[in-house]
Design an enzyme around this catalytic site. Structure first.
Site, PDB file in Angstrom:
ATOM      1  N   CYS A 265       1.805  -1.906  15.220  1.00 53.67           N
ATOM      2  CA  CYS A 265       1.786  -1.605  13.781  1.00 53.67           C
ATOM      3  C   CYS A 265       1.199  -2.757  12.962  1.00 53.67           C
ATOM      4  CB  CYS A 265       3.209  -1.305  13.319  1.00 53.67           C
ATOM      5  SG  CYS A 265       3.319  -0.908  11.564  1.00 53.67           S
TER       6      CYS A 265
ATOM      7  N   GLU B  38       0.834  -1.197   0.000  1.00 53.56           N
ATOM      8  CA  GLU B  38       0.000   0.000   0.000  1.00 53.56           C
ATOM      9  C   GLU B  38       0.873   1.254   0.000  1.00 53.56           C
ATOM     10  OE1 GLU B  38      -4.188  -1.219   2.034  1.00 53.56           O
ATOM     11  OE2 GLU B  38      -2.665  -0.586   3.442  1.00 53.56           O
TER      12      GLU B  38
ATOM     13  N   CYS C 143       6.899  -4.534  15.567  1.00 56.29           N
ATOM     14  CA  CYS C 143       6.389  -3.536  16.528  1.00 56.29           C
ATOM     15  C   CYS C 143       4.925  -3.882  16.866  1.00 56.29           C
ATOM     16  CB  CYS C 143       6.467  -2.128  15.941  1.00 56.29           C
ATOM     17  SG  CYS C 143       8.147  -1.648  15.500  1.00 56.29           S
TER      18      CYS C 143
ATOM     19  N   CYS D 234       6.773  -6.708   6.807  1.00 56.99           N
ATOM     20  CA  CYS D 234       7.846  -6.181   7.647  1.00 56.99           C
ATOM     21  C   CYS D 234       8.179  -7.225   8.692  1.00 56.99           C
ATOM     22  CB  CYS D 234       7.375  -4.893   8.331  1.00 56.99           C
ATOM     23  SG  CYS D 234       8.641  -4.102   9.345  1.00 56.99           S
TER      24      CYS D 234
ATOM     25  N   CYS E 166      -0.508   6.382   9.693  1.00 59.21           N
ATOM     26  CA  CYS E 166       0.711   5.700  10.145  1.00 59.21           C
ATOM     27  C   CYS E 166       0.367   4.402  10.856  1.00 59.21           C
ATOM     28  CB  CYS E 166       1.470   6.554  11.155  1.00 59.21           C
ATOM     29  SG  CYS E 166       1.976   8.114  10.532  1.00 59.21           S
TER      30      CYS E 166
ATOM     31  N   CYS F  80       3.696   8.593   0.581  1.00 63.43           N
ATOM     32  CA  CYS F  80       4.258   7.728   1.610  1.00 63.43           C
ATOM     33  C   CYS F  80       4.530   6.383   0.934  1.00 63.43           C
ATOM     34  CB  CYS F  80       3.257   7.613   2.755  1.00 63.43           C
ATOM     35  SG  CYS F  80       3.825   6.538   4.071  1.00 63.43           S
TER      36      CYS F  80
HETATM   37  N1  SAH Z   1       9.783   0.963   9.721  1.00 65.27           N
HETATM   38  C1  SAH Z   1       9.871   2.390   9.802  1.00 65.27           C
HETATM   39  C2  SAH Z   1       8.723   3.090   9.087  1.00 65.27           C
HETATM   40  C3  SAH Z   1       7.402   2.845   9.755  1.00 65.27           C
HETATM   41  S1  SAH Z   1       6.002   3.847   9.555  1.00 65.27           S
HETATM   42  C4  SAH Z   1       9.929   2.798  11.254  1.00 65.27           C
HETATM   43  O1  SAH Z   1       9.755   1.971  12.116  1.00 65.27           O
HETATM   44  O2  SAH Z   1      10.187   3.971  11.515  1.00 65.27           O
HETATM   45  C5  SAH Z   1       6.196   5.383  10.207  1.00 65.27           C
HETATM   46  C6  SAH Z   1       5.845   5.600  11.678  1.00 65.27           C
HETATM   47  O3  SAH Z   1       4.538   5.172  12.085  1.00 65.27           O
HETATM   48  C7  SAH Z   1       6.820   4.896  12.592  1.00 65.27           C
HETATM   49  O4  SAH Z   1       7.284   5.809  13.550  1.00 65.27           O
HETATM   50  C8  SAH Z   1       5.960   3.843  13.231  1.00 65.27           C
HETATM   51  O5  SAH Z   1       6.490   3.402  14.451  1.00 65.27           O
HETATM   52  C9  SAH Z   1       4.644   4.582  13.367  1.00 65.27           C
HETATM   53  N2  SAH Z   1       3.505   3.736  13.653  1.00 65.27           N
HETATM   54  C10 SAH Z   1       3.370   2.413  13.478  1.00 65.27           C
HETATM   55  N3  SAH Z   1       2.159   1.984  13.896  1.00 65.27           N
HETATM   56  C11 SAH Z   1       1.493   3.086  14.327  1.00 65.27           C
HETATM   57  C12 SAH Z   1       0.193   3.305  14.852  1.00 65.27           C
HETATM   58  N4  SAH Z   1      -0.677   2.315  14.989  1.00 65.27           N
HETATM   59  N5  SAH Z   1      -0.143   4.565  15.169  1.00 65.27           N
HETATM   60  C13 SAH Z   1       0.721   5.591  15.005  1.00 65.27           C
HETATM   61  N6  SAH Z   1       1.950   5.440  14.517  1.00 65.27           N
HETATM   62  C14 SAH Z   1       2.338   4.206  14.182  1.00 65.27           C
END
Ligand code: SAH
Length: 340
Positions: free
Chosen positions: A116, A89, A113, A109, A330, A102
């Site tokens: 996410c 996406e 986390c 991935c 995000c 984006c």
């Molecule tokens: N792998 C990269 C890019 C991820 S997306 C990273 O970890 O930075 C960008 C941001 O969204 C990251 O800071 C990630 O931690 C955050 N993110 C992930 N899940 C989220 C959620 N449910 N709500 C808000 N931010 C989130």
């Protein structure tokens, strides 16, 4: 199969010459690839013979939109199918300072986390540079608008696909391509410190965002398994070195999760840790995913958290969430099925 769409101009020239053609043909090929063609037949000025060779041995590694959703705020989310059937996406956002895409860097991935959605089914594979570029060219074609900013904040961990991401950034910046300046690019990482050190030496002035999400190592480990591999102190130290080397301010992302990392004591602890550094903290009210145990902080908690950090002279911004109604915000991106 060769991923010719990710070739640099020099590689295209070498390819053409190896096939008995002039170097000029290679430059023409490069020009077509940068236009984001979706079929090699579009290359009208390339001789039939060379075109047939390319069709036989090369991959047209791009993205094909299978679903587009439009949010009430104008944000668009695209579900793209890759040449091998994998799904990713990407999101198009309109800001005053320009249109932003984006970009996803991996299908799935493997960072795990807990908050996410992108990591739920693990990593399927790395994306090629051409597949990252194609997300942008396809979105430009669909919207008819120029994209001026790129954030590597879609699915995947960019630094876990290091070589391809670096090549993508160089192709993105190239004059014959989308010609997007490095200063208009942000790369977000969950903190692979060895790769952050490498990035600092690449001489690419992109903005580095680091997903911190906790005020100390133990709390971070509960949310981000990668914190077991790269310690908290080591991560902060790497950020300071990155800033010294690149003269670019690092941005810390901190998703506020109700009752988990949004307490006043968390804000004070974070403030003390970051005080005196050049950084900037970007608070992200948690977006809802299938993992419903985690809830976003209340507005008043976000305000208090912001005020406490500011009392330590830290620059704080709260990220405006876009596309929440179409799960484009995000942490909400995942490899949905076309009808999912
Ligand atoms: N792998 C990269 C890019 C991820 S997306 C990273 O970890 O930075 C960008 C941001 O969204 C990251 O800071 C990630 O931690 C955050 N993110 C992930 N899940 C989220 C959620 N449910 N709500 C808000 N931010 C989130």
């Amino acid at each position: 199969m060769i991923d010719i769409m990710s070739y640099t101009e020099e590689e295209c020239v070498a390819y053409a010459v190896a096939k008995g053609e002039s170097g000029y043909r290679g430059k023409q090929l490069f020009g077509w690839f940068r236009k984001g063609i979706t079929s090699f037949d579009e290359m009208k000025n390339i001789p039939r013979g060379l075109c047939d060779i390319i069709k036989n041995e090369c991959l047209l590694a791009g993205c094909a939109a299978v679903k587009t959703q439009i949010s009430s705020d104008g944000t668009r989310k695209y579900l793209f199918r890759l040449h091998d059937g994998e799904m990713i996406e990407s999101v198009f956002m309109k800001y005053i300072h320009g249109n932003t895409v984006c970009v996803s860097t991996q299908a799935g991935c493997r960072m795990g986390c807990v908050f996410c959605a992108s990591t739920i089914n693990g990593l399927k594979r790395n994306l090629y540079p051409s597949e990252m570029l194609s997300q942008i060219t396809e979105i430009q074609k669909d919207t008819g608008e120029r994209v001026s900013n790129v954030v590597l904040m879609g699915m995947g961990e960019p630094l876990d696909n290091y070589e391809n991401v670096i090549k993508f950034l160089r192709l993105l910046n190239c004059e014959k391509g989308l010609n997007i300046g490095y200063r208009h690019v942000s790369l977000s990482t969950c903190g692979l410190t060895d790769k952050m050190e490498r990035l600092a030496d690449e001489g690419l002035p992109v903005t580095l965002s680091v997903s911190l999400h906790a005020p100390n190592g133990n709390a971070r480990k509960q949310l981000m398994p990668i914190a077991n591999k790269y310690g908290y102190d080591e991560l902060l130290k790497t950020c300071v070195e990155y800033e010294k080397k690149t003269k670019r301010r690092v941005s810390f992302e901190y998703a506020l999760i109700s009752g988990v990392n949004d307490r006043q004591t968390d804000a004070h602890e974070l403030g003390k840790r970051l005080k005196g550094t050049l950084c900037h903290v970007n608070l992200i009210p948690l977006n809802q995913t299938e993992r419903k145990v985690y809830k976003s902080s209340e507005k008043s908690h976000i305000e208090t958290f912001t005020n406490i950090l500011e009392s330590y002279k830290i620059t704080v911004t709260v990220r405006r969430s876009l596309g929440g109604d179409i799960s484009a915000a995000c942490g909400q991106l995942k490899a949905e099925t076309a009808d999912g």
